[in-house]
Design an enzyme around this catalytic site. Structure first.
Site, PDB file in Angstrom:
ATOM      1  CD  GLU A  11      -2.618  -1.427   2.521  1.00 34.31           C
ATOM      2  OE1 GLU A  11      -2.009  -1.176   3.577  1.00 34.31           O
ATOM      3  OE2 GLU A  11      -3.751  -1.913   2.494  1.00 34.31           O
ATOM      4  N   GLY A  77     -12.672  -4.416   2.481  1.00 35.14           N
ATOM      5  CA  GLY A  77     -13.760  -5.260   1.982  1.00 35.14           C
ATOM      6  C   GLY A  77     -15.009  -4.401   1.844  1.00 35.14           C
ATOM      7  CG  MET A 172      -8.471  -5.728   9.475  1.00 36.18           C
ATOM      8  SD  MET A 172      -7.592  -7.277   9.221  1.00 36.18           S
ATOM      9  CE  MET A 172      -7.299  -7.796  10.889  1.00 36.18           C
ATOM     10  CD  GLU A 173      -4.941  -2.092   9.084  1.00 34.46           C
ATOM     11  OE1 GLU A 173      -5.652  -1.678   8.140  1.00 34.46           O
ATOM     12  OE2 GLU A 173      -4.621  -3.287   9.211  1.00 34.46           O
ATOM     13  CG  ASP A 196     -11.999  -8.502   0.501  1.00 35.68           C
ATOM     14  OD1 ASP A 196     -10.959  -7.862   0.703  1.00 35.68           O
ATOM     15  OD2 ASP A 196     -12.895  -8.625   1.356  1.00 35.68           O
TER      16      ASP A 196
END
Ligand code: ADE
Length: 230
Positions: A11, A77, A172-173, A196
């Site tokens: 990233e 996602g 997640m962050e 996804d």
């Protein structure tokens, strides 16, 4: 100075390549790269996966480099039919979907201490990213981004996060970075490209994460290059 945090090397790698006058520093296991991106002073960091590493990185970045703003880039996602693989989710608010003190009478997701569920993200940067997506021809949607220490991979969990928080994307962050920025009074933005569908097709993630990272890098590069923003 602009601070940019990605969870994974892929990233941040392209942005690091584009950076001039680079200097590297390792603090608490996090690799910070300081230099100039399209003529703007910037600091890049790969924080690692999950909220703890993300918070550690954001707080360290603030104390060491004092950036005017922090942008969290990466993949996510999708939680909505309005966002498909390769599209961009831009945060208006950040929530933590695995924070739960509801047995004590609190709303699910409440961050005790600051007493809020939805952490506000910077409106000016959100609008600028919306414009940059338009100019890059990347489909985008702005809304709530939900973070948790979990790779979401079931229809049931996906629906629960969407319905509980009206969230459009999960990762997640972002919320941890937003929370650290909030308590330090730093503007924060979350820019995530969809890798996804978060519902049992995790293999999509492996296939599309590179493409998704390319899209978020392209939009961010457009933002940094333009005189109109920052
Ligand atoms: N990052 C990219 N896809 C994700 C997912 N499905 N859950 C959590 N984080 C993600």
């Amino acid at each position: 100075m602009i601070g940019i945090i990605g969870a994974m090397e892929l990233e941040i790698a392209r942005l690091r390549e584009m950076m001039d006058e680079k200097k590297e520093e390792q603090i608490s296991g996090v690799r910070f790269t300081v230099g100039s991106l399209f003529g703007r002073p910037a600091v890049l960091a790969v924080c690692g996966i999950g909220k703890t590493f993300a918070a550690l990185c954001a707080q360290t970045m603030i104390l060491r480099y004092n950036p005017e703003m922090i942008i969290n880039v990466g993949v996510a996602g999708t939680l909505t039919d309005g966002l498909s693989i390769g599209d961009m989710a831009i945060g208006s608010f950040a929530v933590c979907h695995d924070m739960d003190t509801s047995p004590l009478g609190d709303p699910v997701g409440l961050i005790s201490g600051i007493n809020m569920v939805e952490i506000p993200l910077d409106g000016q940067m959100r609008e600028a990213f919306e414009e940059c997506c338009e100019k890059e021809g990347v489909r985008h949607l702005s809304g709530v981004i939900a973070s948790g220490d979990q790779f979401v991979d079931s229809g049931e969990r996906k629906a629960w996060i969407r319905n509980t928080f009206s969230a459009i994307a999960c990762e997640m962050e972002g919320q941890a970075i937003a929370q650290v920025c909030y308590v330090n009074r730093k503007p924060c933005a979350i820019l995530r490209s969809i890798s996804d569908s978060a519902d049992g097709t995790a293999l999509d993630y492996e296939r599309f994460k590179e493409l998704a990272a390319e899209h978020s890098t392209a939009v961010l590069a457009r933002f940094l290059r333009s005189e109109e923003y920052c």
